[in-house]
Design a protein around this motif. Sequence first.
Motif, short mmCIF file in Angstrom:
data_model
loop_
_atom_site.label_atom_id
_atom_site.label_comp_id
_atom_site.label_asym_id
_atom_site.label_seq_id
_atom_site.Cartn_x
_atom_site.Cartn_y
_atom_site.Cartn_z
N GLY A 64 -3.02 8.92 -0.60
CA GLY A 64 -2.09 8.34 0.47
C GLY A 64 -2.80 8.37 1.87
O GLY A 64 -3.95 8.82 1.98
N ILE A 109 -5.38 9.94 -9.34
CA ILE A 109 -4.04 9.65 -8.45
C ILE A 109 -4.18 8.59 -7.63
O ILE A 109 -5.49 8.40 -6.81
N MET A 111 -1.60 6.81 -4.77
CA MET A 111 -0.30 7.14 -4.29
C MET A 111 -0.36 6.64 -2.66
O MET A 111 -1.13 6.57 -2.06
N ALA A 133 2.18 6.29 -7.81
CA ALA A 133 3.59 6.27 -7.30
C ALA A 133 3.69 6.08 -5.83
O ALA A 133 2.45 5.96 -4.89
N GLY A 166 10.68 7.49 -5.93
CA GLY A 166 9.14 8.12 -6.15
C GLY A 166 8.61 8.33 -7.43
O GLY A 166 7.59 8.88 -7.59
N ARG A 168 6.67 8.39 -10.81
CA ARG A 168 5.15 7.99 -11.09
C ARG A 168 5.13 7.37 -12.38
O ARG A 168 5.80 7.36 -13.30
#
Length: 349
Positions: A64, A109, A111, A133, A166, A168
């Motif tokens: 992120g 990951i 995000m 996510a 949120g 996943r």
Amino acid sequence: MTDTIIAAPEGRIARLRLNRPKPIHALDQAMCTAMIAALTDWREHPEIEAVLIDHADGRGFCAGGDVRGIASSAAGDGQAARDFFRTEYQLNHLLFTYAKPTVAFMDGIVMGGGVGIALPTRYRIATERTVLAMPETTIGLFPDVGGGWYLSRLPGRIGHYLALTGARVDGAEACTLGLATHYIPSDALDGVKAAIAADPQAIETILDAAAVTPPPAAILDRQPEIDRLFASDDYEEVLTALEADPGEWAAAQRALLATKSPLSCKVSLRLLADGSGMQSFADEMRMEYAVAVHICQRPDFAEGVRALLIDKDNAPRWDPATPEAVTDHMLDTIFAPLPAAEEWEPVRL
């Protein structure tokens, strides 16, 4: 140029590699600026036929935005936060409108801001390690970087469920929902990248040949329940539906939502309602930038980052503290357009 982005032509392709492994390649403004500069330059080079986006070392593509620094700015005069969001959204839009084929390898990951640089690309590769996510309601933000566009276009009410909770999704679910275009085993990625570098004109053929059938998408088994319980754009009605349902899953979602910022949840639902009717991605980015500017002026963002990432007490003190205290007037203020001189605009090429 920053060393947290490795940007280099490699024969007939160019590579953008996120290179900030300790925070799982979290984006800061320098990284976004470097990617914009590289993409803008490569547009003018006909020998570069495609752009590949992936990450260097580490266990994920991108966790992120670097929200600690952004929240610190938001708690002050907010200028650095505004500058970051403006630049990040320009990168998102540039990727969305990029003329040359782009490929994002969403391994590990993915995000928040990572979603924002992966989903605008033409080809989006998920693997068995993908975890995607948009968890912004946990820190007092909202699913930005185009979240209002992407999530509002998912089947049924799945996007609304993902935006509020949120939750996943794995690689198989991302592929089934259309968030990814191909499902390829992680141990095949190096070969795929080499093949594309050798023949960029055959990207689609190469990806199709390497792709395998993903496992069943568990989220589809849950979709009837999601569509029923998250049917309303009124947040209080969603909470009422969850409370009235006797099932364990509904109770777990209600308990989860009790930890989220009430303001962020209401902003998220309105964002998806408005985003579903947007005529262009630039219009989406312009709206999201105004929302980001306004929401950063409120206390929940800094408080959410404090509770989750700084003090790590997981006990945010939201303001307003309840959904009922989030008024329509507050939402209207947050969604109000900015003055013309302050509006977001795409990169000028």
